[in-house]
Design a protein around this motif. Structure first.
Motif, short mmCIF file in Angstrom:
data_model
loop_
_atom_site.label_atom_id
_atom_site.label_comp_id
_atom_site.label_asym_id
_atom_site.label_seq_id
_atom_site.Cartn_x
_atom_site.Cartn_y
_atom_site.Cartn_z
N ARG A 82 0.82 -1.23 0.00
CA ARG A 82 0.00 0.00 0.00
C ARG A 82 0.85 1.26 0.00
O ARG A 82 0.32 2.36 -0.13
CB ARG A 82 -0.91 0.01 1.24
CG ARG A 82 -1.94 -1.10 1.29
CD ARG A 82 -2.95 -0.84 2.40
NE ARG A 82 -2.32 -0.77 3.71
CZ ARG A 82 -2.21 -1.80 4.55
NH1 ARG A 82 -2.69 -2.99 4.18
NH2 ARG A 82 -1.64 -1.67 5.72
N CYS A 83 2.15 1.10 0.17
CA CYS A 83 3.04 2.26 0.32
C CYS A 83 3.36 2.87 -1.03
O CYS A 83 3.65 2.16 -2.00
CB CYS A 83 4.32 1.83 1.03
SG CYS A 83 5.50 3.17 1.28
N ALA A 84 3.33 4.19 -1.10
CA ALA A 84 3.63 4.91 -2.35
C ALA A 84 5.12 4.91 -2.66
O ALA A 84 5.53 5.25 -3.77
CB ALA A 84 3.14 6.35 -2.26
N GLY A 85 5.94 4.52 -1.69
CA GLY A 85 7.37 4.39 -1.95
C GLY A 85 8.14 5.69 -1.78
O GLY A 85 7.62 6.71 -1.34
N PRO A 100 2.11 5.15 -7.21
CA PRO A 100 1.89 4.78 -5.82
C PRO A 100 1.45 3.32 -5.65
O PRO A 100 1.76 2.68 -4.65
CB PRO A 100 0.79 5.75 -5.37
CG PRO A 100 0.95 6.93 -6.27
CD PRO A 100 1.39 6.37 -7.59
N ALA A 101 0.73 2.79 -6.64
CA ALA A 101 0.32 1.39 -6.63
C ALA A 101 0.07 0.97 -8.07
O ALA A 101 -0.33 1.78 -8.90
CB ALA A 101 -0.94 1.20 -5.79
N GLU A 102 0.35 -0.30 -8.37
CA GLU A 102 0.06 -0.77 -9.72
C GLU A 102 -1.45 -0.91 -9.89
O GLU A 102 -2.17 -1.23 -8.94
CB GLU A 102 0.77 -2.09 -10.01
CG GLU A 102 0.37 -3.24 -9.14
CD GLU A 102 1.09 -4.52 -9.53
OE1 GLU A 102 1.71 -4.56 -10.61
OE2 GLU A 102 1.03 -5.49 -8.76
N SER A 103 -1.94 -0.64 -11.09
CA SER A 103 -3.38 -0.71 -11.34
C SER A 103 -3.63 -1.31 -12.71
O SER A 103 -2.86 -1.10 -13.65
CB SER A 103 -4.00 0.69 -11.25
OG SER A 103 -3.40 1.58 -12.16
N PRO A 104 -4.72 -2.09 -12.84
CA PRO A 104 -5.02 -2.72 -14.13
C PRO A 104 -5.49 -1.70 -15.16
O PRO A 104 -6.19 -0.73 -14.83
CB PRO A 104 -6.12 -3.72 -13.78
CG PRO A 104 -6.77 -3.16 -12.55
CD PRO A 104 -5.69 -2.47 -11.80
N CYS A 163 5.14 9.34 -0.35
CA CYS A 163 5.83 9.34 0.94
C CYS A 163 5.85 7.92 1.47
O CYS A 163 4.81 7.26 1.52
CB CYS A 163 5.13 10.27 1.92
SG CYS A 163 5.88 10.31 3.56
N CYS A 164 7.01 7.42 1.84
CA CYS A 164 7.12 6.05 2.34
C CYS A 164 6.50 5.96 3.73
O CYS A 164 6.89 6.69 4.65
CB CYS A 164 8.58 5.61 2.39
SG CYS A 164 8.80 3.95 3.08
#
Length: 685
Positions: A214-217, A318-322, A362-363
């Motif tokens: 769930r972390c945007a990194g 921030p997250a992979e999405s289809p 933000c991590c």
């Protein structure tokens, strides 16, 4: 005069006061600030010159006196171009004192002192007026304030201040305009640098903590030579989008801004990352363009200019999405005065989120603060994981008491999953300790590894519950390591822990070897090559200053570089040149090794590539350098996970490839410093 400064020794973990000249830092900065890669960039220089000549001509055509402001002049090259093109006067601003002094020498040597004034200040501190740094405002501004991300060196606030305080309005600008491009991609390779992936471990499955997914990194850009990432390793989900442009001839704002590009998905997949680069239009018409596009976007890749000062960027979503083929998508970039970040919205999300500001990544899981992007890639490397798992399988017993010595390592988790009786792990960082504990919790292994936040020399038998260690293991990986042999810190830890080991304890890895190969670089040689004359101007004072600073240092050193980004050819065979036996304690006396490697391929030798291989067991090894054999033509394939060492030769050696000449080497490992002194020579056999 001498002064004491603290110097960290990554191999030993010690920080000792070292007596240095008061000029040490000065010379270090000069030695590290070689502008050779920029001065050797003929495409950049040529297009800057064309833009400057056109800008000067436009001002003269209006009957005006041409006064130039050159912000970040460096060697003074662009200022000299401006005067040569007909400018009446140039104010060249350079904040870095050694570079400002070099620019003064270069300007004087080329006979431009009367028309170019070097100002050793930050441009925001420059004043205008009878008693100021500039007698009058400029009507032409020339800059080279850009980094891989375009704005990361403070270009926007510098332009903003210049337009308000140092420039006439209107004015001419070179470059005139910058445009940022971006493309949405799915890439298993790139994504492996962003998130921890599930992995198979000895018949079990290790999954990452939900918080990591769930972390945007990390919000910082990932800058790489994208030309060395095959387009076949990426699915291009959308077209190349023009995200935004900045017109430098008009007032510029450094305020936070957002820009959105809408497009239709070319194919279905998982949106994971955005690849990005920028172009510079040197003139208002856009007829002179300096592009940062990767080589595989060119019809003929060999004509693409090589640059190391400006590369390409990867931004992780921030997250992979289809994404489905034909879907309407909105890619948004937001930037402040120094950095950019991206977000993606599908057609179903656009209505409700169009006006919502895109938050800065933000991590929140801490993993992106503990593990670098190459480190994520290393942890996600399934072949590497299998090597460690196979090695552990061969040494673990039901009564094994294991101790892991590496930073943020999963090896202790592996050992627990594979049935070790007890597992401990040393972590100097509280944050790294908490990240590994998150992994344990996510896999229902709370308490499976005792995380000890102490240094090896501080560990006592009481910390281990009176147990003796039967398996001491490490990758080895340490966040403080810069050069390959800095990972020998593991050996120092092993020596400090000798009293806590069983007499028959297994050390994994059991040994390490330092390896070398003499190479011809395709392009990397440019960063350390002398310039002499650049585009008709004598810039040798810069070469002389750098050389004096290199000579000032007592010994020449290797530099860390990720060689997978910099193609090279092996001119000798690759060879093990020094061995470190971790089953034994660190010796009191230096270890030396000498030898020679015949040149077996024709070419120009620019330097020596150096790397470590870790011998986990008698038959299992892991390389942090070459992965796979060298091709018949000498092509090398390098690990993407670690930086290798490069020892650049002051003068390249010519190789005829007939084996009659050789690269001779001499290495000395100094146990007290944990460093390796080295010397190389080209000799006839």
């Amino acid at each position: 005069m001498k002064a004491f400064c603290g110097r960290s020794m990554p191999s030993t973990g010690a920080s000792d006061p070292v007596e240095e000249s008061e000029e040490y830092d000065y010379h270090q900065e000069i030695a590290r600030s070689c502008y050779a890669d920029m001065l050797h960039d003929h495409d950049r220089n040529k297009k800057y010159y064309e833009g400057i000549r056109a800008a000067v001509a436009r001002v003269k055509a209006r009957g005006e006196r041409v006064v130039v402001l050159d912000i970040g002049t460096g060697t003074g090259l662009l200022s000299m171009m401006a005067v040569t093109a007909g400018a009446d006067f140039c104010y060249a601003v350079e904040v870095f004192k050694p570079m400002a002094e070099a620019a003064r020498c270069i300007v004087e040597k080329n006979g431009f002192s009367e028309k170019i004034k070097i100002i050793n200040k930050h441009s925001t501190d420059v004043t205008v007026g009878p008693d100021g740094d500039m007698q009058m405002k400029a009507n032409v501004v020339i800059t080279e304030l850009f980094d891989t991300e375009l704005i990361g060196e403070g270009a926007l606030p510098s332009y903003e201040h210049a337009h308000r305080n140092l420039l006439q309005e209107p004015c001419e600008a070179v470059p005139h305009r910058a445009t940022i491009y971006a493309q949405l991609v799915e890439s298993e390779l790139l994504w492996s640098w962003a998130q921890l992936q599930p992995m198979e471990v000895g018949g079990g499955r290790l999954v990452p903590p939900p918080a990591m997914g769930r972390c945007a990194g990390a919000h910082s850009v990932c800058d790489i030579q994208l030309s060395q990432v095959s387009p076949h390793s990426m699915a291009l989900l959308g077209p190349l989008c023009t995200m935004f442009s900045v017109d430098f001839s008009k007032p510029v704002s450094s305020a936070v801004q957002s820009h959105t590009s809408r497009f239709v998905a070319r194919c279905g997949g998982r949106a994971q990352a955005v690849i990005s680069w920028w172009d510079l239009d040197m003139d208002p018409s856009g007829s002179v363009v300096c592009s940062m596009a990767p080589s595989w976007t060119y019809p003929e890749t060999q004509v693409a200019p090589w640059r190391d000062h400006w590369m390409q960027s990867v931004y992780f979503l921030p997250a992979e999405s289809p994404v489905t083929e034909g879907e309407e998508l909105s890619l948004t970039v937001r930037h402040d005065d120094y950095s950019l970040w991206y977000g993606l919205q599908g057609s179903s999300q656009q209505a409700s989120h169009t006006d919502a500001p895109l938050p800065r990544p933000c991590c929140t899981c801490q993993a992106h603060l503990v593990w670098t992007r190459p480190r994520f890639g290393e942890l996600n490397d399934s072949r590497r994981t299998e090597s460690y798992v196979s090695a552990l399988r061969s040494v673990l017993r039901e009564d094994s008491v294991c101790l892991g010595v590496s930073d943020g390592s999963l090896l202790p988790v592996f050992a627990h999953m594979m049935g070790a009786k007890k597992v401990y792990a040393l972590e100097n960082s509280k944050m790294a300790k908490e990240v590994i504990e998150q992994v344990l919790e996510a896999n229902s292994m709370e308490g499976g590894v005792d995380m000890l936040e102490v240094r090896a020399e501080q560990l006592s038998s009481g910390d281990l519950g009176g147990e003796q260690i039967s398996v001491l293991m490490g990758e080895p990986y340490f966040s403080t390591s810069l050069l390959p042999w800095h990972s020998l810190f593991f050996w120092y830890c092993r020596t400090a822990l000798a009293g806590l080991l069983r007499p028959d304890a297994t050390i994994l890895p059991r040994a390490a070897t330092l390896n070398m190969v003499a190479v011809e670089f395709q392009d990397l040689w440019r960063i350390r090559a002398p310039c002499g004359t650049c585009e008709g101007f004598n810039v040798s004072p810069m070469d002389e200053m750098v050389q004096r600073s290199l000579d000032f240092r007592e010994s020449r050193e290797a530099e860390p570089h990720p060689l997978w980004e910099y193609p090279c050819r092996a001119l000798t065979r690759a060879a093990e040149v020094m061995t470190f036996d971790f089953t034994q304690l660190i010796p009191q006396q230096p270890i030396s090794s000498q030898g020679s490697l015949p040149f077996i391929r024709k070419g120009r030798c620019h330097g020596i590539a150096l790397w470590m291989e870790y011998h986990l067991t008698a038959d299992i090894s892991v390389s942090a350098g070459l992965i796979g054999p060298v091709s018949e033509q000498g092509k090398c394939q390098w690990s993407r996970h670690r930086k290798q060492g490069v020892y650049f030769l002051r003068t390249p050696w010519e190789s005829s490839g007939d084996g009659r000449a050789a690269a001779t080497y001499s290495f000395t490992f100094e146990p007290a410093q944990g460093d390796i002194k080295m010397d190389f020579r080209g000799e006839s056999l």
